[in-house]
Design a protein around this motif. Structure first.
Motif, PDB file in Angstrom:
ATOM      1  N   ALA A  52     -26.292  40.572 -25.100  1.00  0.00           N
ATOM      2  CA  ALA A  52     -25.425  40.893 -23.958  1.00  0.00           C
ATOM      3  C   ALA A  52     -24.239  39.943 -23.868  1.00  0.00           C
ATOM      4  N   GLN A  53     -24.405  38.701 -24.270  1.00  0.00           N
ATOM      5  CA  GLN A  53     -23.295  37.745 -24.188  1.00  0.00           C
ATOM      6  C   GLN A  53     -22.155  38.123 -25.126  1.00  0.00           C
ATOM      7  N   LEU A  54     -22.383  39.077 -26.022  1.00  0.00           N
ATOM      8  CA  LEU A  54     -21.315  39.556 -26.898  1.00  0.00           C
ATOM      9  C   LEU A  54     -20.379  40.527 -26.174  1.00  0.00           C
ATOM     10  N   ILE A  55     -20.750  40.934 -24.976  1.00  0.00           N
ATOM     11  CA  ILE A  55     -19.910  41.826 -24.170  1.00  0.00           C
ATOM     12  C   ILE A  55     -18.836  40.962 -23.523  1.00  0.00           C
ATOM     13  N   THR A  56     -17.607  41.170 -23.950  1.00  0.00           N
ATOM     14  CA  THR A  56     -16.493  40.356 -23.461  1.00  0.00           C
ATOM     15  C   THR A  56     -15.341  41.269 -23.081  1.00  0.00           C
ATOM     16  N   GLY A  57     -14.339  40.681 -22.514  1.00  0.00           N
ATOM     17  CA  GLY A  57     -13.154  41.435 -22.149  1.00  0.00           C
ATOM     18  C   GLY A  57     -12.997  41.514 -20.649  1.00  0.00           C
ATOM     19  N   THR A  58     -12.092  42.373 -20.225  1.00  0.00           N
ATOM     20  CA  THR A  58     -11.766  42.494 -18.814  1.00  0.00           C
ATOM     21  C   THR A  58     -12.299  43.802 -18.266  1.00  0.00           C
ATOM     22  N   ILE A  59     -12.870  43.724 -17.074  1.00  0.00           N
ATOM     23  CA  ILE A  59     -13.322  44.910 -16.361  1.00  0.00           C
ATOM     24  C   ILE A  59     -13.073  44.673 -14.875  1.00  0.00           C
ATOM     25  N   CYS A  60     -12.472  45.645 -14.228  1.00  0.00           N
ATOM     26  CA  CYS A  60     -12.168  45.566 -12.788  1.00  0.00           C
ATOM     27  C   CYS A  60     -11.377  44.295 -12.433  1.00  0.00           C
ATOM     28  N   GLY A  61     -10.527  43.872 -13.346  1.00  0.00           N
ATOM     29  CA  GLY A  61      -9.686  42.715 -13.081  1.00  0.00           C
ATOM     30  C   GLY A  61     -10.327  41.365 -13.352  1.00  0.00           C
ATOM     31  N   TYR A  62     -11.548  41.360 -13.848  1.00  0.00           N
ATOM     32  CA  TYR A  62     -12.257  40.111 -14.124  1.00  0.00           C
ATOM     33  C   TYR A  62     -12.540  39.983 -15.617  1.00  0.00           C
ATOM     34  N   ARG A  63     -12.296  38.799 -16.169  1.00  0.00           N
ATOM     35  CA  ARG A  63     -12.674  38.520 -17.552  1.00  0.00           C
ATOM     36  C   ARG A  63     -14.154  38.178 -17.524  1.00  0.00           C
ATOM     37  N   ILE A  64     -14.960  38.996 -18.174  1.00  0.00           N
ATOM     38  CA  ILE A  64     -16.422  38.881 -18.097  1.00  0.00           C
ATOM     39  C   ILE A  64     -16.911  37.487 -18.473  1.00  0.00           C
ATOM     40  N   GLU A  65     -16.378  36.933 -19.530  1.00  0.00           N
ATOM     41  CA  GLU A  65     -16.873  35.635 -19.995  1.00  0.00           C
ATOM     42  C   GLU A  65     -16.543  34.495 -19.033  1.00  0.00           C
ATOM     43  N   ASP A  66     -15.643  34.732 -18.081  1.00  0.00           N
ATOM     44  CA  ASP A  66     -15.277  33.712 -17.097  1.00  0.00           C
ATOM     45  C   ASP A  66     -16.050  33.817 -15.783  1.00  0.00           C
ATOM     46  N   ILE A  67     -16.871  34.847 -15.635  1.00  0.00           N
ATOM     47  CA  ILE A  67     -17.624  35.031 -14.393  1.00  0.00           C
ATOM     48  C   ILE A  67     -18.790  34.050 -14.366  1.00  0.00           C
ATOM     49  N   ALA A  68     -18.846  33.237 -13.320  1.00  0.00           N
ATOM     50  CA  ALA A  68     -19.850  32.172 -13.230  1.00  0.00           C
ATOM     51  C   ALA A  68     -21.181  32.651 -12.642  1.00  0.00           C
ATOM     52  N   THR A  69     -21.153  33.611 -11.749  1.00  0.00           N
ATOM     53  CA  THR A  69     -22.374  34.076 -11.087  1.00  0.00           C
ATOM     54  C   THR A  69     -23.131  35.010 -12.033  1.00  0.00           C
ATOM     55  N   PRO A  70     -24.360  34.653 -12.425  1.00  0.00           N
ATOM     56  CA  PRO A  70     -25.094  35.457 -13.408  1.00  0.00           C
ATOM     57  C   PRO A  70     -25.250  36.932 -13.028  1.00  0.00           C
ATOM     58  N   LEU A  71     -25.608  37.226 -11.792  1.00  0.00           N
ATOM     59  CA  LEU A  71     -25.802  38.624 -11.406  1.00  0.00           C
ATOM     60  C   LEU A  71     -24.495  39.408 -11.487  1.00  0.00           C
ATOM     61  N   THR A  72     -23.420  38.843 -11.004  1.00  0.00           N
ATOM     62  CA  THR A  72     -22.126  39.515 -11.069  1.00  0.00           C
ATOM     63  C   THR A  72     -21.747  39.756 -12.529  1.00  0.00           C
ATOM     64  N   LYS A  73     -22.007  38.798 -13.383  1.00  0.00           N
ATOM     65  CA  LYS A  73     -21.720  38.956 -14.811  1.00  0.00           C
ATOM     66  C   LYS A  73     -22.547  40.106 -15.387  1.00  0.00           C
ATOM     67  N   GLN A  74     -23.827  40.200 -15.007  1.00  0.00           N
ATOM     68  CA  GLN A  74     -24.687  41.270 -15.515  1.00  0.00           C
ATOM     69  C   GLN A  74     -24.200  42.642 -15.064  1.00  0.00           C
ATOM     70  N   VAL A  75     -23.791  42.756 -13.801  1.00  0.00           N
ATOM     71  CA  VAL A  75     -23.250  44.025 -13.301  1.00  0.00           C
ATOM     72  C   VAL A  75     -21.987  44.383 -14.080  1.00  0.00           C
ATOM     73  N   ARG A  76     -21.155  43.416 -14.330  1.00  0.00           N
ATOM     74  CA  ARG A  76     -19.915  43.668 -15.079  1.00  0.00           C
ATOM     75  C   ARG A  76     -20.205  43.998 -16.544  1.00  0.00           C
ATOM     76  N   TYR A  77     -21.287  43.438 -17.119  1.00  0.00           N
ATOM     77  CA  TYR A  77     -21.706  43.873 -18.459  1.00  0.00           C
ATOM     78  C   TYR A  77     -21.947  45.377 -18.447  1.00  0.00           C
ATOM     79  N   LEU A  78     -22.714  45.829 -17.459  1.00  0.00           N
ATOM     80  CA  LEU A  78     -23.037  47.254 -17.359  1.00  0.00           C
ATOM     81  C   LEU A  78     -21.766  48.076 -17.170  1.00  0.00           C
ATOM     82  N   ASP A  79     -20.885  47.636 -16.291  1.00  0.00           N
ATOM     83  CA  ASP A  79     -19.620  48.345 -16.077  1.00  0.00           C
ATOM     84  C   ASP A  79     -18.816  48.447 -17.366  1.00  0.00           C
ATOM     85  N   LYS A  80     -18.774  47.369 -18.109  1.00  0.00           N
ATOM     86  CA  LYS A  80     -17.995  47.341 -19.355  1.00  0.00           C
ATOM     87  C   LYS A  80     -18.577  48.302 -20.387  1.00  0.00           C
ATOM     88  N   LEU A  81     -19.909  48.338 -20.499  1.00  0.00           N
ATOM     89  CA  LEU A  81     -20.537  49.253 -21.456  1.00  0.00           C
ATOM     90  C   LEU A  81     -20.259  50.706 -21.086  1.00  0.00           C
TER      91      LEU A  81
END
Length: 128
Positions: free
Chosen positions: A75-104
Motif C-alpha cells: 500500500a505504501q507504493l500508492i503515491t500521488g495527489t488525490i483530493c488536493g493532498y499528496r498521499i505520501e505527505d499525509i501524517a494521520t494513518p487513517l486519513t492516509k488509508q482512506v486516500r489510498y482507497l480513493d486513489k485506487l
C-alpha cells in the motif's frame, strides 16, 4: 500539505456505505465493473465480498473499516495527489488509508491497467 484535525475527524466518522455507491458510479461511468472495484478493495484491505457486504450493512465508519482491514504490504507504493493532498505527505494513518482507497478507485476509473493499480509488478505480493 497537511490535513487538519477537523478533516481527519470527518474522514474517520464517514461511513463506508455512504461512499461506496459513489465509487460504483465513478468506475461504471468509465466502463469499469463493480467486480474490478471489489478486486481493488480486496487488494488494499483483504476484505472479500462477504466482508464488504457486512461492513456496508453495519454502516461501518472508516475507522471501523480500516481497523478490521489487513492493509496490503505494498500500500505504501500508492503515491500521488488525490483530493488536493499528496498521499505520501499525509501524517494521520487513517486519513492516509482512506486516500489510498480513493486513489485506487480514481486509477481504476481512469482506465489504468489492473496490474499497475495493484502494484503487482512492483513486488511479490499478489491480489488474492
Amino acid at each position: 500539505m497537511q490535513t487538519t484535525k477537523e478533516h481527519d475527524e470527518r474522514m474517520a466518522n464517514m461511513t463506508f456505505s455512504s461512499v461506496y455507491p459513489h465509487y460504483i458510479v465513478k468506475v461504471e461511468k468509465k466502463g469499469r465493473t463493480t467486480e474490478e472495484l471489489q478486486q481493488v478493495i480486496t487488494w488494499l484491505t483483504g476484505f472479500d465480498a462477504k466482508d464488504l457486504q457486512r461492513l456496508l450493512d453495519n454502516q461501518a465508519t472508516f475507522t471501523q473499516f480500516f481497523a478490521e482491514a489487513r492493509l496490503n504490504p505494498n500500500a505504501q507504493l500508492i503515491t500521488g495527489t488525490i483530493c488536493g493532498y499528496r498521499i505520501e505527505d499525509i501524517a494521520t494513518p487513517l486519513t492516509k488509508q482512506v486516500r489510498y482507497l480513493d486513489k485506487l478507485v480514481d486509477e481504476l476509473a481512469k482506465g489504468r491497467k489492473m496490474e499497475k493499480i495493484l502494484r503487482s509488478s512492483s513486488g511479490p505480493f499478489e491480489a488474492s
